[in-house]
Enzyme design. Structure first.
Site: not given
Length: 516
Positions: A244, A274, A298, A318, A352-353, A370
């Site tokens: 990305q 959050h 993040d 992530d 990958d989730a 999230d």
């Protein structure tokens, strides 16, 4: 066939292979540009392939008219491909910045069609030239086509593993264009005795080489100034990762993170998001020792989780390691997430989730989803019945799942489709939404195997926004956002679950957000 002609024919095959590599790189580059600028990667890559192949067909048809001065025609084509393709990414950012939505799509699709047409002209001309110097037509066609197809594979691999991650989109376009110029000059030198205007072609080729080299060296900086116009605040960090484009902006203390052009948070109000994502499920879960965060690179969700003493293991999944590294090492991000990744309880997995959940063998007390909104096929699978079933299967009895679920105001049908899809797994759901100034009204879906009683929620950690007394109000929805969705004729819309086989949520999402 003489040795000289044999040498020339070999160079033709090499030239066909190299220009094919350049052609496929330009093709996938255009797809990546469309995905980044216009969104919906599957749609953009489909349009890119379709337009490029259509252009190649047009070029092959037009090549019938090129029967003389074949080398000169090939050189002119290569010069054109280099100039148009080289400046394509640079100019697209400029068009997007100064002319706005709509113009960028027209510019990109026109460029794809033109470069595709020029690419379609190349091979028939090279085949005719190989035949002209003494190679049998069947052999010349087979060999040039072999070079073309093999070059296509090499080009795709080079773009994925070298050009995009190392040079980014703008510089890649210039570098590939330079290769086209080098091939043109090489062919020009090989057949120099046949060229009637050798000096003119040499000067033009040299000038284009210098122009494109300057673009490769300085074009990215200029494109950055174009990109800056797309954001309201000054860009302080930008990086093109394997997965990305990461951008950080800051103005008057407001730090903002964008991924592929989409806002992920504003430091002025991210705590609202959050705190809601984390503290509602943490408060209701019977246990909170084993926590799973899907996304959240993040570190802001981690910051909220670490306000509790109970967790023994916190797993964060992530896909992009560069995002996590930035959250750890960027002073401003690390300050905002309060150095959440330094906690020894945190285990980061870069995967990958969906794949992680398929291979997971553990169970979790709280699962926080999230992830970015489902605006493409890759993200869509993380909003499907299959994915939510995997979450259910790895949830401890008495555990809670909280899913960020886009805006119930701007994308009402998408929000309630997510809720309906989760419900199809057999889990109970409860709906929450709140105002986040930088995003607008935003929604979450809470899920559990057990019935959910919001009266048991007790927020007993330090927060800036969320309180126990506020919770009931977050479950109230207005008439225009309450899930009673009707068509223009007044008939109620029957929601269907989003699945891998029928990804109905993408079209709904694109339609809902088109005007925002």
């Amino acid at each position: 066939m003489s040795d000289n002609n044999a040498m020339k024919s070999k160079r033709i095959y090499w030239a066909s292979g190299i220009v094919s590599i350049c052609g496929i790189i330009f093709e996938v580059l255009f797809g990546a540009l469309g995905s980044y600028i216009l969104g919906d990667g599957v749609k953009q890559y489909t349009l890119t392939i379709s337009l490029f192949l259509t252009g190649m067909g047009i070029g092959s048809f037009l090549s019938e008219r090129v029967m003389k001065k074949l080398v000169q025609a090939f050189i002119i084509i290569e010069f054109s491909v280099a100039f148009i393709g080289g400046f394509s990414a640079f100019l697209l950012f400029g068009v997007t910045a100064y002319l706005g939505s709509g113009s960028d799509a027209i510019f990109l699709y026109t460029t794809i069609l033109v470069v595709g047409t020029l690419t379609g002209l190349e091979l028939p001309i090279l085949i005719r030239k190989a035949n002209e110097i003494g190679v049998q037509i069947n052999k010349s066609t087979a060999r040039v086509l072999f070079s073309d197809y093999a070059g296509g594979l090499i080009g795709g691999l080079l773009f994925i593993y070298l050009f995009r991650p190392q040079f980014g989109l703008v510089k890649t376009a210039f570098l590939v264009a330079i290769i086209n110029i080098i091939v043109a000059l090489w062919v020009l030198y090989t057949f120099r005795k046949e060229i009637t205007h050798l000096k003119m072609f040499s000067v033009i080729g040299g000038g284009l080489f210098i122009l494109l080299l300057g673009g490769a060296m300085y074009g990215e900086e200029m494109a950055f100034s174009f990109e800056q116009k797309l954001y309201s605040d000054p860009i302080i960090y930008t990086e093109e990762t394997k997965y990305q484009r990461i951008i950080l902006t800051k103005e008057q203390g407001d730090l903002r993170l964008y991924l592929d052009g989409q806002l992920q948070f504003s430091s002025s109000d991210e705590y609202r998001y959050h705190e809601t994502l984390v503290h509602i499920p943490m408060s209701l879960a019977e246990r909170r020792e084993n926590i799973l965060v899907l996304g959240g690179g993040d570190g802001l969700a981690l910051r909220e989780i670490e306000k509790y003493e109970d967790p023994k293991n916190i797993t964060l999944v992530d896909l992009d390691p560069r995002m996590v590294e930035l959250a750890k090492n960027n002073p401003q991000l690390a300050k905002l997430n309060e150095n959440a990744f330094e906690n020894k309880k945190v285990n980061v997995v870069h995967k990958d989730a969906f794949d992680f959940m398929e291979e997971a063998d553990g169970f979790y007390d709280v699962i926080l989803v999230d992830l970015p909104d489902p605006n493409n096929e890759t993200l869509n699978k993380l909003y499907t019945l299959e994915f939510y079933s995997l979450l259910r299967n790895h949830l401890n009895p008495g555990g809670m799942i909280m899913v960020q679920s886009t805006s119930p105001v701007f994308a009402t049908e998408v929000y309630w489709t997510i809720d309906h899809t989760i419900g199809e797994t057999g889990m109970n759901t409860e709906n929450f939404h709140l105002d986040i100034p930088s995003f607008g009204n935003w929604g979450f879906v809470l899920a559990s195997r057990n019935p959910i009683d919001i009266s048991k929620i007790n927020i007993n950690v330090e927060t800036q926004y969320l309180s126990t007394e506020l919770i009931p109000s977050l479950t109230k929805f207005g008439k225009d956002e309450d899930g009673t969705i009707t068509k223009d004729d007044g008939q109620k819309v029957e929601l269907k679950p989003n699945t891998l086989i029928r990804p109905n949520i993408i079209e709904k999402y694109e339609k809902a957000w088109r005007d925002y």
